[in-house]
Design an enzyme around this catalytic site. Structure first.
Site, PDB file in Angstrom:
ATOM      1  N   SER A 239     -13.983  -8.071 -12.096  1.00  0.00           N
ATOM      2  CA  SER A 239     -15.160  -8.282 -11.883  1.00  0.00           C
ATOM      3  C   SER A 239     -15.962  -7.000 -11.524  1.00  0.00           C
ATOM      4  O   SER A 239     -15.297  -6.022  -9.957  1.00  0.00           O
ATOM      5  CB  SER A 239     -16.308  -9.316 -10.689  1.00  0.00           C
TER       6      SER A 239
ATOM      7  N   ASP B  60       0.525  -0.925  -0.025  1.00  0.00           N
ATOM      8  CA  ASP B  60       0.096   0.653   0.190  1.00  0.00           C
ATOM      9  C   ASP B  60       0.865   1.067  -0.307  1.00  0.00           C
ATOM     10  O   ASP B  60       1.828   1.139   0.487  1.00  0.00           O
ATOM     11  CB  ASP B  60      -0.607   0.257   1.419  1.00  0.00           C
TER      12      ASP B  60
ATOM     13  N   LYS C 100     -15.925   5.942  -1.129  1.00  0.00           N
ATOM     14  CA  LYS C 100     -15.987   5.378  -2.864  1.00  0.00           C
ATOM     15  C   LYS C 100     -15.570   6.817  -3.725  1.00  0.00           C
ATOM     16  O   LYS C 100     -16.798   7.862  -4.153  1.00  0.00           O
ATOM     17  CB  LYS C 100     -17.893   5.126  -3.329  1.00  0.00           C
TER      18      LYS C 100
ATOM     19  N   HIS D 299     -23.861   4.188  -2.515  1.00  0.00           N
ATOM     20  CA  HIS D 299     -21.893   4.199  -1.603  1.00  0.00           C
ATOM     21  C   HIS D 299     -21.696   4.699  -0.237  1.00  0.00           C
ATOM     22  O   HIS D 299     -22.349   5.746  -0.431  1.00  0.00           O
ATOM     23  CB  HIS D 299     -21.358   3.532  -2.309  1.00  0.00           C
TER      24      HIS D 299
ATOM     25  N   THR E 278     -12.208  -0.535  -9.066  1.00  0.00           N
ATOM     26  CA  THR E 278     -13.345  -1.041 -10.339  1.00  0.00           C
ATOM     27  C   THR E 278     -13.334   0.601 -11.217  1.00  0.00           C
ATOM     28  O   THR E 278     -12.026   1.342 -10.226  1.00  0.00           O
ATOM     29  CB  THR E 278     -14.740  -1.136  -9.911  1.00  0.00           C
TER      30      THR E 278
END
Length: 263
Positions: free
Chosen positions: A112, A31, A151, A147, A89
């Site tokens: 996905s 990270d 996000k 959400h 995403t």
């Protein structure tokens, strides 16, 4: 399996816990910010990410980082030729580019918009419902998603996949609109609206509305656990299928490939 995790925020921590509960060993947590990551790298230093994975002895990789970093991570990780599962995403428009990178490097990747088993079943339900409703012109359809306020992208990748399934079922919906309307929507337009608030893990609702009634289909995530479990199972299956020849290296795969017959 020895697993390297790229991104060690809330999702990364749950992935570590889930991987270990499934009997795997997390050999690296990488990270740019997390103080408890086993390897900290500078933002944008994708070579350092790849080196950390290589040095860890990982046999598979799960990437849940940030939309601004995902393409750099993918480009750096594919040459390692380890199975890579990507849950970040915000890069759907780059899928052809990623498929090309996989073919060029011989690396294998699967993505996905949502790894939750429940969400993937929801996709199928929505597609079938859309197909049934499309026979009746009095019904319109729209999609709303909500959400948490951390996000970074909207609409969610899950919402875009749901929209795709609606349009597969209903050929009359040919244009996706994700911005606010400033005029009356056209009959062929499918509106997807987004809300960001608090700590909501994820809620998606499809509305089929007529003058007589409304049908609502909703999937509500209670936590990130479903995403984590699905991602780890996806990596397990991906490695198994690569080892036994069911899947080939150098390609971009989806849930339907690593969970054959289910979705």
């Amino acid at each position: 399996m020895k697993i390297a995790l790229i991104g060690f925020g809330k999702m990364g921590h749950m992935l570590k816990e889930t991987s270990e509960s499934f009997g795997h060993t997390v050999v690296a947590t990488i990270d740019t910010i997390a103080a408890d990551a086993s390897v900290k790298v500078s933002a944008g230093d994708y070579d350092a990410v790849a080196s950390a994975v290589k040095n860890s002895g990982a046999e598979g990789i799960i990437e849940f980082s940030h939309p601004t970093a995902v393409m750099g991570n993918i480009a750096a990780l594919l040459p390692l030729k380890l199975p890579v599962v990507v849950g970040t995403t915000g890069w759907k428009d780059k899928e052809k580019e990623v498929a090309g990178l996989a073919a060029k490097t011989g690396g294998t990747i699967m993505r996905s918009a949502n790894f939750s088993i429940g969400v993937n079943v929801f996709y199928k339900i929505v597609e079938q419902a859309s197909k049934l409703i499309s026979n009746f012109d009095e019904y319109d359809v729209a999609l709303w998603e909500m959400h948490h306020n951390q996000k970074a992208d909207s609409p969610s990748g899950t919402a875009l996949e749901i929209a795709k399934r609606i349009m597969l079922g209903n050929s009359k919906k040919t244009e996706l609109v994700v911005d606010a309307f400033h005029q009356k929507p056209e009959p062929n337009q499918l509106h997807v609206s987004s809300t960001r608030c608090g700590r909501v893990p994820g809620t998606h609702t499809v509305f089929f509305d007529s003058p007589a009634d409304t049908i609502e289909l909703t999937h509500t995530a209670r936590s990130r656990q479903g995403f984590a479990s699905g991602a780890v199972h996806a990596l397990e299956n991906m490695k198994k299928f690569l080892d036994d020849g069911t899947l080939s290296s150098g390609k971009l795969y989806g849930m339907e490939d690593v969970f054959p017959g289910m979705f």
